[in-house]
Scaffold this motif. Structure first.
Motif, short mmCIF file in Angstrom:
data_model
loop_
_atom_site.label_atom_id
_atom_site.label_comp_id
_atom_site.label_asym_id
_atom_site.label_seq_id
_atom_site.Cartn_x
_atom_site.Cartn_y
_atom_site.Cartn_z
N GLY A 1 1.92 5.96 -6.72
CA GLY A 1 0.87 7.23 -7.53
C GLY A 1 1.47 8.94 -7.33
O GLY A 1 1.19 9.89 -7.68
N GLY A 2 1.61 9.01 -5.76
CA GLY A 2 2.19 10.34 -5.78
C GLY A 2 3.26 11.22 -6.92
O GLY A 2 2.54 12.47 -7.02
N PHE B 1 2.33 1.90 -3.29
CA PHE B 1 1.34 2.16 -4.32
C PHE B 1 0.93 3.83 -4.14
O PHE B 1 1.02 4.86 -5.08
CB PHE B 1 0.16 1.50 -4.54
CG PHE B 1 -1.40 1.65 -4.97
CD1 PHE B 1 -0.90 1.32 -6.30
CD2 PHE B 1 -2.18 3.05 -4.25
CE1 PHE B 1 -1.80 1.74 -7.46
CE2 PHE B 1 -3.22 3.32 -5.55
CZ PHE B 1 -3.45 2.56 -6.51
N VAL B 2 0.82 4.24 -2.35
CA VAL B 2 0.41 5.27 -2.19
C VAL B 2 1.38 6.41 -2.99
O VAL B 2 1.67 7.60 -3.46
CB VAL B 2 0.17 5.66 -1.03
CG1 VAL B 2 0.59 6.77 -0.82
CG2 VAL B 2 -0.67 5.22 -0.43
N LEU B 3 2.87 6.27 -3.42
CA LEU B 3 4.04 6.76 -3.40
C LEU B 3 3.88 7.13 -4.25
O LEU B 3 4.51 8.09 -5.43
CB LEU B 3 4.91 6.18 -2.18
CG LEU B 3 6.56 6.97 -2.33
CD1 LEU B 3 6.97 8.14 -2.20
CD2 LEU B 3 7.86 6.07 -1.97
N VAL C 1 0.80 -1.21 0.35
CA VAL C 1 0.19 -0.15 -0.14
C VAL C 1 0.63 1.03 -0.14
O VAL C 1 0.59 2.36 -0.94
CB VAL C 1 -0.58 0.13 1.18
CG1 VAL C 1 -1.80 1.35 0.99
CG2 VAL C 1 -2.10 -1.54 1.12
N ALA C 2 1.81 1.53 0.88
CA ALA C 2 3.39 2.32 0.65
C ALA C 2 3.59 2.65 0.06
O ALA C 2 3.66 3.60 -1.25
CB ALA C 2 3.68 2.28 1.99
#
Length: 160
Positions: free
Chosen positions: A49-50, A45-47, A42-43
């Motif tokens: 995407g950011g 993916f978020v990083l 999850v981390a």
């Protein structure tokens, strides 16, 4: 395999000979937790995407406005010479424009509107090309304001 003694409700002895103490030594290892793996996924993916969002945001949207304005000017130029019947006392029927020229005119209008939406400095170009488009689509080449819009649009295009 163990059986239950019906009389006492306790384990009866094994059906086969089992060395004592071996069953106590062999215990199943507790299942490994997947929380850390899921948290890392999850981390990541978020990083990711950011970072992609940041790169997309900084990719030069305003540079696209200049490209759209230049493309609008090129499309207007490719429309070709438009008849000017505004000086005629009684304008004769003007021949209709080919579909290709009409498509280029509407393309110039849409591109200039897109450029003006992103960067307000292109709003005068969009306004003048819109005036020319209205004149062309109505086939009223004797419209003085339409001819004025054409001259102003060509002047702005010369400066871009």
């Amino acid at each position: 395999m163990r059986t239950v003694d019906p009389g006492t409700g306790t384990d009866a002895g094994p059906d086969f000979d089992e060395p004592p103490g071996e069953s106590e030594e062999v215990k199943a290892a507790p299942p490994q937790s997947r929380r850390l793996l899921v948290l890392c996924a999850v981390a990541g993916f978020v990083l990711g995407g950011g970072v992609l969002g940041l790169l997309w945001g900084l990719s030069g949207v305003h540079a696209g406005a200049l490209d759209d304005a230049l493309a609008a000017c090129q499309a207007l130029d490719r429309v070709g010479e438009l008849p000017d019947t505004s000086r005629d006392a009684q304008p004769s029927l003007t021949p209709g424009l080919t579909p290709e020229r009409l498509h280029r005119m509407t393309a110039a209008r849409e591109l200039s509107a897109a450029a003006a939406q992103v960067n307000a400095t292109y709003q005068p170009l969009a306004d003048h090309i819109d005036g020319v488009t209205r004149m062309v689509l109505s086939l009223h080449f004797n419209d003085i304001s339409g001819q004025r819009h054409l001259a102003q649009a060509q002047e702005i295009c010369g400066r871009i």
